[in-house]
Design an enzyme around this catalytic site. Structure first.
Site, PDB file in Angstrom:
ATOM      1  N   CYS A   1       2.256  29.538 -15.924  1.00 14.65           N
ATOM      2  CA  CYS A   1       1.750  29.856 -17.255  1.00 14.65           C
ATOM      3  C   CYS A   1       1.253  28.622 -17.985  1.00 14.65           C
ATOM      4  O   CYS A   1       1.822  28.207 -18.999  1.00 14.65           O
ATOM      5  CB  CYS A   1       2.854  30.511 -18.078  1.00 14.65           C
ATOM      6  SG  CYS A   1       3.670  31.799 -17.171  1.00 14.65           S
TER       7      CYS A   1
ATOM      8  N   TYR B   1      -4.058  14.256 -13.621  1.00 11.92           N
ATOM      9  CA  TYR B   1      -5.134  13.262 -13.595  1.00 11.92           C
ATOM     10  C   TYR B   1      -6.526  13.887 -13.527  1.00 11.92           C
ATOM     11  O   TYR B   1      -7.506  13.161 -13.390  1.00 11.92           O
ATOM     12  CB  TYR B   1      -5.005  12.367 -12.351  1.00 11.92           C
ATOM     13  CG  TYR B   1      -3.666  11.733 -12.103  1.00 11.92           C
ATOM     14  CD1 TYR B   1      -3.082  10.886 -13.053  1.00 11.92           C
ATOM     15  CD2 TYR B   1      -2.979  11.938 -10.911  1.00 11.92           C
ATOM     16  CE1 TYR B   1      -1.865  10.278 -12.804  1.00 11.92           C
ATOM     17  CE2 TYR B   1      -1.761  11.328 -10.648  1.00 11.92           C
ATOM     18  CZ  TYR B   1      -1.209  10.508 -11.605  1.00 11.92           C
ATOM     19  OH  TYR B   1      -0.017   9.904 -11.346  1.00 11.92           O
TER      20      TYR B   1
ATOM     21  N   PRO C   1       0.822  -1.208   0.000  1.00 11.65           N
ATOM     22  CA  PRO C   1       0.000   0.000   0.000  1.00 11.65           C
ATOM     23  C   PRO C   1       0.857   1.260   0.000  1.00 11.65           C
ATOM     24  O   PRO C   1       1.888   1.323   0.677  1.00 11.65           O
ATOM     25  CB  PRO C   1      -0.762  -0.106   1.333  1.00 11.65           C
ATOM     26  CG  PRO C   1       0.188  -0.852   2.217  1.00 11.65           C
ATOM     27  CD  PRO C   1       0.919  -1.820   1.330  1.00 11.65           C
TER      28      PRO C   1
HETATM   29  C1  LIG Z   1       2.643   2.481  -7.205  1.00 12.88           C
HETATM   30  C2  LIG Z   1       2.760   1.068  -6.766  1.00 12.88           C
HETATM   31  C3  LIG Z   1       2.226   0.668  -5.534  1.00 12.88           C
HETATM   32  C4  LIG Z   1       1.460   1.594  -4.624  1.00 12.88           C
HETATM   33  O1  LIG Z   1       0.249   1.983  -5.186  1.00 12.88           O
HETATM   34  P1  LIG Z   1      -0.827   2.769  -4.299  1.00 12.88           P
HETATM   35  O2  LIG Z   1      -1.952   2.976  -5.214  1.00 12.88           O
HETATM   36  O3  LIG Z   1      -0.207   4.030  -3.841  1.00 12.88           O
HETATM   37  O4  LIG Z   1      -1.181   1.867  -3.156  1.00 12.88           O
HETATM   38  C5  LIG Z   1       2.401  -0.653  -5.150  1.00 12.88           C
HETATM   39  N1  LIG Z   1       3.079  -1.518  -5.939  1.00 12.88           N
HETATM   40  C6  LIG Z   1       3.604  -1.171  -7.118  1.00 12.88           C
HETATM   41  C7  LIG Z   1       4.327  -2.164  -7.934  1.00 12.88           C
HETATM   42  C8  LIG Z   1       3.470   0.130  -7.577  1.00 12.88           C
HETATM   43  O5  LIG Z   1       3.982   0.481  -8.763  1.00 12.88           O
END
Ligand SMILES: *Cc1c(COP(=O)(O)O)cnc(C)c1O
Length: 442
Positions: free
Chosen positions: A350, A322, A280
């Site tokens: 800008c 995004y 996470p």
């Molecule tokens: C970015 C990433 C995460 C974390 O993603 P979250 O959406 O911030 O939880 C976990 N594992 C991998 C391989 C990622 O590229």
């Protein structure tokens, strides 16, 4: 629902917004704006909520450092016993610097260079999440040359749609991530016999900011099927890395219930006897941080009112990149019953996309007032740049009644002093004008 509401980060006391026991105006006074503000209590709470939900699943929580790589943030999770998920050697070094043991670090990413692979083998990390046959062979050569065996989980692409923003969905066939699930058995068999490789299992990560369980269930079920298929061919699968992606509430709305997530894990891969890794990022930090900014001026347009603030897309790029929504609140508590009117909250850069909110209802705000842009703990500072030659913002951590600068604002000297003139160019102020080279001269 155990994910924090964006508003949980601030509390109103004596007519102004506080993070834990600290008034935001004090932080602005001490360290200026724009400044990221993180709550240690919220970081700890988010980690403990997740750890509690996953209790009994034989899992390791590896915090995804890319969400927020500040040393004090990573150290907070290290103190709670977290591992780290890293996607570069820089992040690996940060995790180690924060006291996360190498044996709790997993290394993901489609583009690991040979140098990065060498550095991670030398550090003795827990696991490489390998995303292609080519990477597997590079890793094999690097580890074998050192007389070592690198622990490998193959990252597979389960071809599920995470139902999230197209720029942060990663588990569909057409995305660049992972190994096609159909090719995984052949590559796992190769991994099991290559020198320098200890094949340990499988990994996936299907995207970020997921708000429903269904894509997880689908993906984990495919991982379970693949595990059984590999075992049927005599390939041992001991570890499963289930990635990250748990979404947070940027505004009131449905988010993932952590208990339901844990149930989905238990029901799909829970009976395979594998140790699990969770990665996470956002879920642990997103709602533990805000971006504190000051209104430079109120500009009355023909059709719109603009609040021009001193933060910009270089400080927080998520809205521009995004189209992300961030709740925004004035730091001074509005008077009861004060009417809200739509405004555009914009930065000074800008670019028309330097816009934090369009037609957002806000109570009346005047120049010099402070605003809190909420839910900025994840993918905030880490994505900041010096575009428009604006120095990187400061970062502050609050803990109860105290707060500390955990990264000073970049100075103009640091920002401007990094560039070099080529020796064949005259330095300014040395008197000699640069003569252009004659055109056509031999
Ligand atoms: C970015 C990433 C995460 C974390 O993603 P979250 O959406 O911030 O939880 C976990 N594992 C991998 C391989 C990622 O590229």
């Amino acid at each position: 629902m155990s994910i924090a509401d964006p508003m949980d980060l601030i509390a109103w006391r004596q007519g102004e917004a506080h993070v834990e026991g600290v008034a935001l105006s004090r932080i602005a006074q001490a360290h200026g704006t724009p400044t990221y503000v993180y709550s240690r209590a919220q970081l700890v709470r988010a980690y403990r909520d997740l750890a509690r939900a996953l209790d009994g699943l034989n899992g390791m929580i590896c915090y995804a450092v890319k969400a927020n790589g500040n040393l004090a943030v990573v150290r907070s999770f290290a103190e709670l016993g977290a591992g780290a998920d890293v996607v570069s050697v820089g992040e690996m070094k940060r995790a180690l610097q924060a006291g996360i043991p190498a044996g709790r670090i997993v290394f993901a990413g489609v583009g690991k260079t040979r140098d990065e692979i060498d550095a991670a083998i030398d550090a003795g990390i827990h696991q490489f999440n390998v995303e292609s046959e080519d990477e597997l062979k590079t890793l094999s050569a690097a580890a074998a040359a050192r007389g070592q065996r690198a622990a490998v989980a193959l990252r597979v692409n389960p071809d599920v749609d995470a139902g999230t923003h197209e720029k942060i969905t990663t588990g569909r066939k057409e995305n660049k991530f992972g190994i096609d699930i159909a090719r995984a058995p052949a590559i796992a068999a190769l991994a099991a016999r290559l020198p320098g490789i200890a094949f340990t299992g499988l990994a996936l990560h299907i995207g970020s900011q997921l708000t429903t369980i269904k894509p997880y269930r689908q993906a984990f079920a495919r991982l379970a099927e693949l595990t059984q298929a590999l075992r049927a061919r005599g390939i041992a699968v001991e570890r499963l890395d289930l990635g990250g992606g748990i979404g947070i509430a940027y505004q009131p709305g449905p988010v993932i219930d952590l208990k339901e997530y844990a149930t989905a894990v238990a029901e799909t891969v829970g009976n395979l006897g594998c140790s699990l890794v969770f990665e996470p990022g956002r879920a642990l930090v997103g709602n533990a941080g805000l971006l504190l900014t000051r209104v430079i001026r109120v500009k009355e347009g023909d059709a719109r009112r603009f609040l021009v603030v001193d933060a910009a897309m270089n400080d927080l790029v998520r809205p521009a990149l995004y189209g992300a929504f961030h709740a925004i609140r004035p730091v001074l508590e509005p008077a009861p019953g004060e009417a809200e009117a739509p405004v555009d909250v914009v930065g000074p850069i800008c670019e028309s996309s330097d816009l934090f909110a369009a037609q957002r209802p806000l109570p009346p705000v005047v120049a010099d007032e402070l605003l809190a842009i909420l839910s900025c703990g994840a993918y905030g500072f880490v994505m900041a740049s010096t575009y428009n030659l604006r120095p990187l913002p400061a970062e502050v951590m609050v803990d109860g009644d105290r707060f500390a600068l955990v990264r000073p604002r970049q100075s103009y000297d640091d920002m401007l002093g990094a560039d070099r003139l080529p020796e064949w160019m005259t330095a300014p102020g040395t008197g000699t004008a640069v003569r252009p080279r004659a055109r056509g001269a031999a």
